[in-house]
Design a protein around this motif. Structure first.
Motif, PDB file in Angstrom:
ATOM      1  N   HIS A  39       0.818  -1.215   0.000  1.00  0.00           N
ATOM      2  CA  HIS A  39       0.000   0.000   0.000  1.00  0.00           C
ATOM      3  C   HIS A  39       0.854   1.268   0.000  1.00  0.00           C
ATOM      4  N   GLY A  40       0.193   2.393  -0.279  1.00  0.00           N
ATOM      5  CA  GLY A  40       0.854   3.688  -0.298  1.00  0.00           C
ATOM      6  C   GLY A  40       0.759   4.411   1.044  1.00  0.00           C
ATOM      7  N   PHE A  41       1.142   5.667   1.019  1.00  0.00           N
ATOM      8  CA  PHE A  41       1.246   6.525   2.205  1.00  0.00           C
ATOM      9  C   PHE A  41       0.048   7.448   2.301  1.00  0.00           C
ATOM     10  N   PRO A  42      -0.551   7.649   3.436  1.00  0.00           N
ATOM     11  CA  PRO A  42      -0.370   6.976   4.737  1.00  0.00           C
ATOM     12  C   PRO A  42      -1.501   5.952   4.926  1.00  0.00           C
ATOM     13  N   GLY A  60       2.963  -2.452  -6.174  1.00  0.00           N
ATOM     14  CA  GLY A  60       3.087  -1.359  -5.222  1.00  0.00           C
ATOM     15  C   GLY A  60       2.351  -0.128  -5.701  1.00  0.00           C
ATOM     16  N   HIS A  61       1.593   0.469  -4.773  1.00  0.00           N
ATOM     17  CA  HIS A  61       0.877   1.707  -5.085  1.00  0.00           C
ATOM     18  C   HIS A  61       1.629   2.898  -4.492  1.00  0.00           C
ATOM     19  N   SER A  62       2.009   3.832  -5.338  1.00  0.00           N
ATOM     20  CA  SER A  62       2.612   5.096  -4.905  1.00  0.00           C
ATOM     21  C   SER A  62       3.843   4.854  -4.030  1.00  0.00           C
ATOM     22  N   MET A  63       3.812   5.179  -2.714  1.00  0.00           N
ATOM     23  CA  MET A  63       4.980   4.850  -1.893  1.00  0.00           C
ATOM     24  C   MET A  63       5.258   3.352  -1.957  1.00  0.00           C
ATOM     25  N   GLY A  64       4.196   2.553  -2.066  1.00  0.00           N
ATOM     26  CA  GLY A  64       4.377   1.105  -2.221  1.00  0.00           C
ATOM     27  C   GLY A  64       5.140   0.771  -3.501  1.00  0.00           C
ATOM     28  N   GLY A  65       5.013   1.638  -4.515  1.00  0.00           N
ATOM     29  CA  GLY A  65       5.780   1.457  -5.747  1.00  0.00           C
ATOM     30  C   GLY A  65       7.259   1.761  -5.526  1.00  0.00           C
ATOM     31  N   TYR A  66       7.540   2.782  -4.697  1.00  0.00           N
ATOM     32  CA  TYR A  66       8.950   3.065  -4.364  1.00  0.00           C
ATOM     33  C   TYR A  66       9.538   1.835  -3.649  1.00  0.00           C
ATOM     34  N   VAL A  67       8.707   1.233  -2.781  1.00  0.00           N
ATOM     35  CA  VAL A  67       9.155   0.060  -2.032  1.00  0.00           C
ATOM     36  C   VAL A  67       9.335  -1.136  -2.988  1.00  0.00           C
ATOM     37  N   GLY A 114      10.298  19.920   1.896  1.00  0.00           N
ATOM     38  CA  GLY A 114       8.885  20.022   2.277  1.00  0.00           C
ATOM     39  C   GLY A 114       8.466  18.843   3.141  1.00  0.00           C
ATOM     40  N   ARG A 115       8.911  17.642   2.768  1.00  0.00           N
ATOM     41  CA  ARG A 115       8.553  16.448   3.564  1.00  0.00           C
ATOM     42  C   ARG A 115       9.148  16.543   4.971  1.00  0.00           C
ATOM     43  N   ARG A 116      10.408  17.030   5.054  1.00  0.00           N
ATOM     44  CA  ARG A 116      11.058  17.132   6.383  1.00  0.00           C
ATOM     45  C   ARG A 116      10.333  18.160   7.244  1.00  0.00           C
ATOM     46  N   ALA A 125      -4.602  16.600   4.438  1.00  0.00           N
ATOM     47  CA  ALA A 125      -4.053  17.009   3.134  1.00  0.00           C
ATOM     48  C   ALA A 125      -4.165  15.881   2.118  1.00  0.00           C
ATOM     49  N   MET A 126      -3.828  14.667   2.553  1.00  0.00           N
ATOM     50  CA  MET A 126      -3.817  13.544   1.602  1.00  0.00           C
ATOM     51  C   MET A 126      -5.232  13.116   1.224  1.00  0.00           C
ATOM     52  N   ALA A 127      -6.132  13.112   2.207  1.00  0.00           N
ATOM     53  CA  ALA A 127      -7.492  12.622   1.943  1.00  0.00           C
ATOM     54  C   ALA A 127      -8.155  13.431   0.830  1.00  0.00           C
ATOM     55  N   MET A 187      -6.794  14.710  -1.707  1.00  0.00           N
ATOM     56  CA  MET A 187      -6.149  14.588  -3.027  1.00  0.00           C
ATOM     57  C   MET A 187      -6.129  13.168  -3.581  1.00  0.00           C
ATOM     58  N   MET A 188      -6.612  12.211  -2.802  1.00  0.00           N
ATOM     59  CA  MET A 188      -6.474  10.809  -3.194  1.00  0.00           C
ATOM     60  C   MET A 188      -7.329  10.435  -4.403  1.00  0.00           C
ATOM     61  N   LEU A 189      -8.504  11.043  -4.486  1.00  0.00           N
ATOM     62  CA  LEU A 189      -9.429  10.671  -5.570  1.00  0.00           C
ATOM     63  C   LEU A 189      -9.375  11.720  -6.673  1.00  0.00           C
ATOM     64  N   GLY A 195      11.810   8.837   5.143  1.00  0.00           N
ATOM     65  CA  GLY A 195      12.301   7.773   4.251  1.00  0.00           C
ATOM     66  C   GLY A 195      12.071   8.108   2.785  1.00  0.00           C
ATOM     67  N   MET A 196      10.888   8.656   2.482  1.00  0.00           N
ATOM     68  CA  MET A 196      10.624   9.032   1.083  1.00  0.00           C
ATOM     69  C   MET A 196      11.546  10.172   0.661  1.00  0.00           C
ATOM     70  N   ALA A 197      11.823  11.095   1.599  1.00  0.00           N
ATOM     71  CA  ALA A 197      12.675  12.244   1.269  1.00  0.00           C
ATOM     72  C   ALA A 197      14.079  11.814   0.878  1.00  0.00           C
ATOM     73  N   ALA A 237      -3.988  13.415  -9.102  1.00  0.00           N
ATOM     74  CA  ALA A 237      -3.591  14.774  -8.716  1.00  0.00           C
ATOM     75  C   ALA A 237      -2.320  14.776  -7.873  1.00  0.00           C
ATOM     76  N   ILE A 238      -1.793  13.595  -7.539  1.00  0.00           N
ATOM     77  CA  ILE A 238      -0.598  13.544  -6.682  1.00  0.00           C
ATOM     78  C   ILE A 238       0.646  13.188  -7.502  1.00  0.00           C
ATOM     79  N   ILE A 239       0.537  12.156  -8.334  1.00  0.00           N
ATOM     80  CA  ILE A 239       1.670  11.778  -9.201  1.00  0.00           C
ATOM     81  C   ILE A 239       1.174  11.814 -10.647  1.00  0.00           C
ATOM     82  N   GLY A 288      -8.405   8.799 -10.089  1.00  0.00           N
ATOM     83  CA  GLY A 288      -7.396   9.595  -9.408  1.00  0.00           C
ATOM     84  C   GLY A 288      -6.246   8.744  -8.892  1.00  0.00           C
ATOM     85  N   HIS A 289      -5.571   9.275  -7.851  1.00  0.00           N
ATOM     86  CA  HIS A 289      -4.357   8.632  -7.325  1.00  0.00           C
ATOM     87  C   HIS A 289      -4.643   7.248  -6.739  1.00  0.00           C
ATOM     88  N   LEU A 290      -5.814   7.130  -6.093  1.00  0.00           N
ATOM     89  CA  LEU A 290      -6.146   5.863  -5.420  1.00  0.00           C
ATOM     90  C   LEU A 290      -6.867   4.938  -6.406  1.00  0.00           C
TER      91      LEU A 290
HETATM   92  C1  MLT Z   1       1.483   7.862  -1.637  1.00  0.00           C
HETATM   93  O1  MLT Z   1       0.306   7.877  -2.028  1.00  0.00           O
HETATM   94  O2  MLT Z   1       2.026   6.820  -1.277  1.00  0.00           O
HETATM   95  C2  MLT Z   1       2.230   9.170  -1.567  1.00  0.00           C
HETATM   96  O3  MLT Z   1       1.470  10.191  -2.145  1.00  0.00           O
HETATM   97  C3  MLT Z   1       3.547   9.090  -2.251  1.00  0.00           C
HETATM   98  C4  MLT Z   1       4.334  10.352  -2.144  1.00  0.00           C
HETATM   99  O4  MLT Z   1       4.000  11.228  -1.336  1.00  0.00           O
HETATM  100  O5  MLT Z   1       5.338  10.486  -2.865  1.00  0.00           O
END
Ligand code: MLT
Length: 243
Positions: free
Chosen positions: A9-12, A75-82, A114-116, A133-135, A137-139, A166-168, A193-195, A219-221
């Motif tokens: 899954h992604g963040f958070p 992996g979705h979003s941060m899950g994709g980075y993982v 910004g993340r820090r 903030a995230m809620a 933008m997810m859809l 960690g993402m930073a 709207a996020i990536i 959208g993102h989700l």
């Molecule tokens: C996520 O959905 O996992 C985050 O938006 C990823 C990010 O902030 O880079």
């Protein structure tokens, strides 16, 4: 049949973001859909920086413990980075890759700063600022779903701070894309709207033989928001690749 598939899954968020896929795939795959440490109901300590490599190490240990053998890692979003960190660290445990609404590149210096700064705010004020903030933008723009906040409720302060840090500092995965040799599916929503979907298009071009699917209006989700369209794409790809 019964290919192991690991859903990250992604963040958070938490594993429930994959509910429609967990239910649909259970008949044909061995589905492993954990909460990452610091999120959902994962009880593991989440102190310090939660690097993408650390998450990938947790997932590798989980698959080893479950004796799944090599898995398709989605992996979705941060899950994709993982998932990309997993591909780099544990190639012998990787059978296929599904990259959903994610990107290969690292944070820009501005984004990392910004993340820090957000991590410091969360330390002082709690996770609410991130969830709010995230809620929103997810859809896809204009869509709302009260269940989205619920997907973030289990995120702990340590988890949110650790994952932001960690993402930073995550590595640039772009240089490894050309070396990915497992079947790969890249999926995005056209209204993410996020990536930006352009990130997915670039990844799909760079990964040899990768398939790209853009779900219109999502959208993102995307997997949660358009489960039928998403599952059609995922199940079709899994069947085509013989998984
Ligand atoms: C996520 O959905 O996992 C985050 O938006 C990823 C990010 O902030 O880079």
């Amino acid at each position: 049949m019964n290919t192991p598939i690991l859903l990250v899954h992604g963040f958070p968020l938490c594993r429930e973001a994959w509910r429609a896929q967990i239910d649909a795939l259970a008949a044909t795959c061995r589905v492993v859909a954990p909460d990452l440490r610091g999120f959902g109901e994962n009880p593991a300590k989440a102190e310090g920086v939660l690097t993408m490599d650390r998450f990938a190490g947790d997932l590798h240990a989980l698959l080893k413990g479950l004796e799944t053998g090599p898995a398709v890692v989605a992996g979705h979003s941060m899950g994709g980075y993982v998932a990309l960190a997993f591909a780099r660290l544990f190639p012998s445990m990787l059978k296929g890759l599904v990259l959903v609404a994610t990107r290969a590149g690292p944070d820009t210096p501005e984004a990392a700063a910004g993340r820090r700064a957000t991590a410091e705010k969360v330390r002082a004020e709690g996770t609410r600022i991130v969830v709010d903030a995230m809620a929103s933008m997810m859809l896809a723009p204009g869509r709302t779903d009260p269940r989205v906040r619920g997907l973030m409720e289990g995120a702990t302060k340590e988890g949110v701070i650790g994952a932001l840090l960690g993402m930073a500092e995550r590595a640039d995965s772009a240089p490894m894309l050309g070396k990915i040799s497992v079947p790969t599916l890249v999926v995005t929503g056209s209204a993410d709207a996020i990536i930006p979907p352009a990130e997915s298009e670039a990844m799909a071009r760079a990964i040899p033989g990768a398939a790209l699917e853009v779900i219109p209006g999502a959208g993102h989700l995307v997997a949660f928001e358009e489960p039928e369209a998403f599952n059609r794409v995922l199940e079709g790809w899994l069947a085509l690749r013989g998984f």
